[in-house]
Write a protein that holds these residues in place. Structure first.
Motif, PDB file in Angstrom:
ATOM      1  N   HIS A 160     -16.266-120.686  20.568  1.00 44.72           N
ATOM      2  CA  HIS A 160     -16.673-121.007  21.934  1.00 44.72           C
ATOM      3  C   HIS A 160     -15.953-122.299  22.296  1.00 44.72           C
ATOM      4  CE1 HIS A 160     -20.215-121.722  24.978  1.00 44.72           C
ATOM      5  NE2 HIS A 160     -19.033-121.518  25.571  1.00 44.72           N
ATOM      6  N   SER A 163     -15.086-126.027  27.623  1.00 46.76           N
ATOM      7  CA  SER A 163     -15.188-125.450  28.964  1.00 46.76           C
ATOM      8  C   SER A 163     -14.216-126.127  29.929  1.00 46.76           C
ATOM      9  CB  SER A 163     -16.616-125.587  29.496  1.00 46.76           C
ATOM     10  OG  SER A 163     -16.849-126.904  29.942  1.00 46.76           O
ATOM     11  N   ARG A 175      -8.220-127.189  24.597  1.00 45.97           N
ATOM     12  CA  ARG A 175      -8.209-125.775  24.210  1.00 45.97           C
ATOM     13  C   ARG A 175      -6.913-125.415  23.484  1.00 45.97           C
ATOM     14  NH1 ARG A 175     -10.702-125.839  29.088  1.00 45.97           N
ATOM     15  NH2 ARG A 175      -8.782-125.361  30.230  1.00 45.97           N
ATOM     16  N   ASP A 204     -15.925-116.704  23.377  1.00 46.88           N
ATOM     17  CA  ASP A 204     -15.683-117.255  24.707  1.00 46.88           C
ATOM     18  C   ASP A 204     -14.655-118.376  24.570  1.00 46.88           C
ATOM     19  OD1 ASP A 204     -15.736-118.458  27.188  1.00 46.88           O
ATOM     20  OD2 ASP A 204     -17.866-118.995  27.133  1.00 46.88           O
ATOM     21  N   ASN A 206     -13.068-119.709  27.116  1.00 52.13           N
ATOM     22  CA  ASN A 206     -13.228-120.595  28.275  1.00 52.13           C
ATOM     23  C   ASN A 206     -11.923-120.888  29.013  1.00 52.13           C
ATOM     24  OD1 ASN A 206     -15.770-121.426  29.265  1.00 52.13           O
ATOM     25  ND2 ASN A 206     -16.190-122.530  27.369  1.00 52.13           N
ATOM     26  N   LEU A 254     -12.567-114.538  30.323  1.00 47.55           N
ATOM     27  CA  LEU A 254     -12.814-115.718  29.497  1.00 47.55           C
ATOM     28  C   LEU A 254     -13.224-115.332  28.071  1.00 47.55           C
ATOM     29  CD1 LEU A 254     -14.842-118.092  31.880  1.00 47.55           C
ATOM     30  CD2 LEU A 254     -12.363-117.803  31.687  1.00 47.55           C
ATOM     31  N   HIS A 304     -21.630-114.007  31.703  1.00 46.43           N
ATOM     32  CA  HIS A 304     -20.513-113.371  31.000  1.00 46.43           C
ATOM     33  C   HIS A 304     -20.853-111.911  30.713  1.00 46.43           C
ATOM     34  CE1 HIS A 304     -18.148-117.026  29.712  1.00 46.43           C
ATOM     35  NE2 HIS A 304     -19.287-117.576  30.078  1.00 46.43           N
TER      36      HIS A 304
END
Length: 313
Positions: A160, A163, A175, A204, A206, A254, A304
């Motif tokens: 995950h 964000s 990321r 996820d 993101n 995502l 999601h």
């Protein structure tokens, strides 16, 4: 060969009771420890989680990777209340990670889990005082097809990523480093040609792959890695979205399920399903059926959509 029905799902605030109010900075919310403060939290209703449970039951995945789970106890409570209990999903994996809101990644499985490893301790190369992973990269080995034989291990790397809350371009580099970290973890586990081995990176991430006025992707190195395949790309482009952002009226992918090249090659014509029956009514692009009780924004299963794909192992 054994069919493995694998899914990933950001279940959006699978908390025991409370969620942050809109506009609250999580980094500032718990400066006094976890005191329930009505100015920062609001009580979670059960309607959302009932719809989330309906979505998970209908997915009927053999193995389900989850994001935004408060802890293993909360997940077990959800399993027992909404999914049929331990008889349905006897195996659970989860480790408290790095997120200040206490949202973690986890796995529910009908199949034996034989190994769990956390990478929450890895340090961000750009900041020696910060962790690399916003939550964790949870490594989980699942034993597939063991009835009457030794079975085969499939390794999941559940993620995950950071964000885009502070802006896509402003958070892109984090990321990128997380993507590189996952590729390094996979390579260390399986060697310089990891795509020959049975593993799946999922969760996820993101971010989406398209470049636009908000910047370029921070995950294209991982999603485009020649050792995995983004199986959602097998769907028509207009069907690839897994998340609806009302603020920008954006439908984006995502959520990713990236099997190793060898696993993907074993099912060359298979396509994933993006399950949208729990999406809120304001996601008007989706014209299909919804669960009873889904509202304009709330209640809903999540913001999601789960992604499910069948592998042959």
């Amino acid at each position: 060969m054994t069919t493995l029905r694998l899914a990933t799902f950001n279940v959006e605030n699978l908390f025991a009771r409370w969620r942050f109010k809109d506009g609250v900075d999580p980094a500032e919310a718990n400066t006094r420890g976890w005191i329930v403060d009505q100015t920062r939290f609001k009580e979670l209703g059960m309607d959302d989680k009932a719809i989330t449970g309906a979505a998970v039951r209908e997915l009927d995945a053999d193995v389900l990777a989850l994001q935004e789970v408060e802890n293993v106890d909360t997940l077990k409570h959800f399993r027992d209340r909404s999914l049929g209990g331990a008889a349905k999903y006897p195996y659970v994996a989860g480790v408290d990670g790095n997120d200040v809101r206490l949202i973690d990644v986890a796995v529910l499985s009908k199949l034996p889990i034989t190994h769990i490893r956390t990478y929450q301790h890895l340090v961000d190369p750009a900041s020696p005082t910060a962790p690399l992973f916003s939550r964790d990269c949870l490594e989980v080995d699942v034993l597939v097809g063991a009835n009457g034989g030794p079975g085969r291990t499939v390794t999941l790397f559940v993620n995950h990523f950071k964000s885009m809350r502070e802006g896509r371009s402003q958070t892109r580099s984090k990321r990128e480093r997380q993507s590189a970290g996952v590729m390094d973890i996979v390579t260390r586990r399986f060697g310089q040609s990891p795509g020959e081995h049975p593993f799946v990176v999922l969760g996820d991430l993101n971010d989406y792959l398209q470049t636009n006025g908000n910047g370029s992707s921070g995950i294209d190195g991982l999603v485009g890695w020649d050792q995995v395949e983004n199986v959602v790309a097998r769907l028509p482009e207009e069907e690839q979205w897994t998340h609806f952002f009302a603020g920008g009226n954006e439908y984006r992918q995502l959520d990713y399920l990236l099997p190793s090249a060898s696993l993907a090659a074993a099912v060359p014509t298979a396509t994933p399903e993006i399950f949208r029956k729990g999406m809120p009514l304001r996601a008007v692009r989706y014209k299909g059926p919804r669960f009873m009780g889904v509202g304009f924004d709330r209640p809903k299963a999540s913001d999601h959509c789960p992604v499910v794909f069948e592998l042959e192992v």
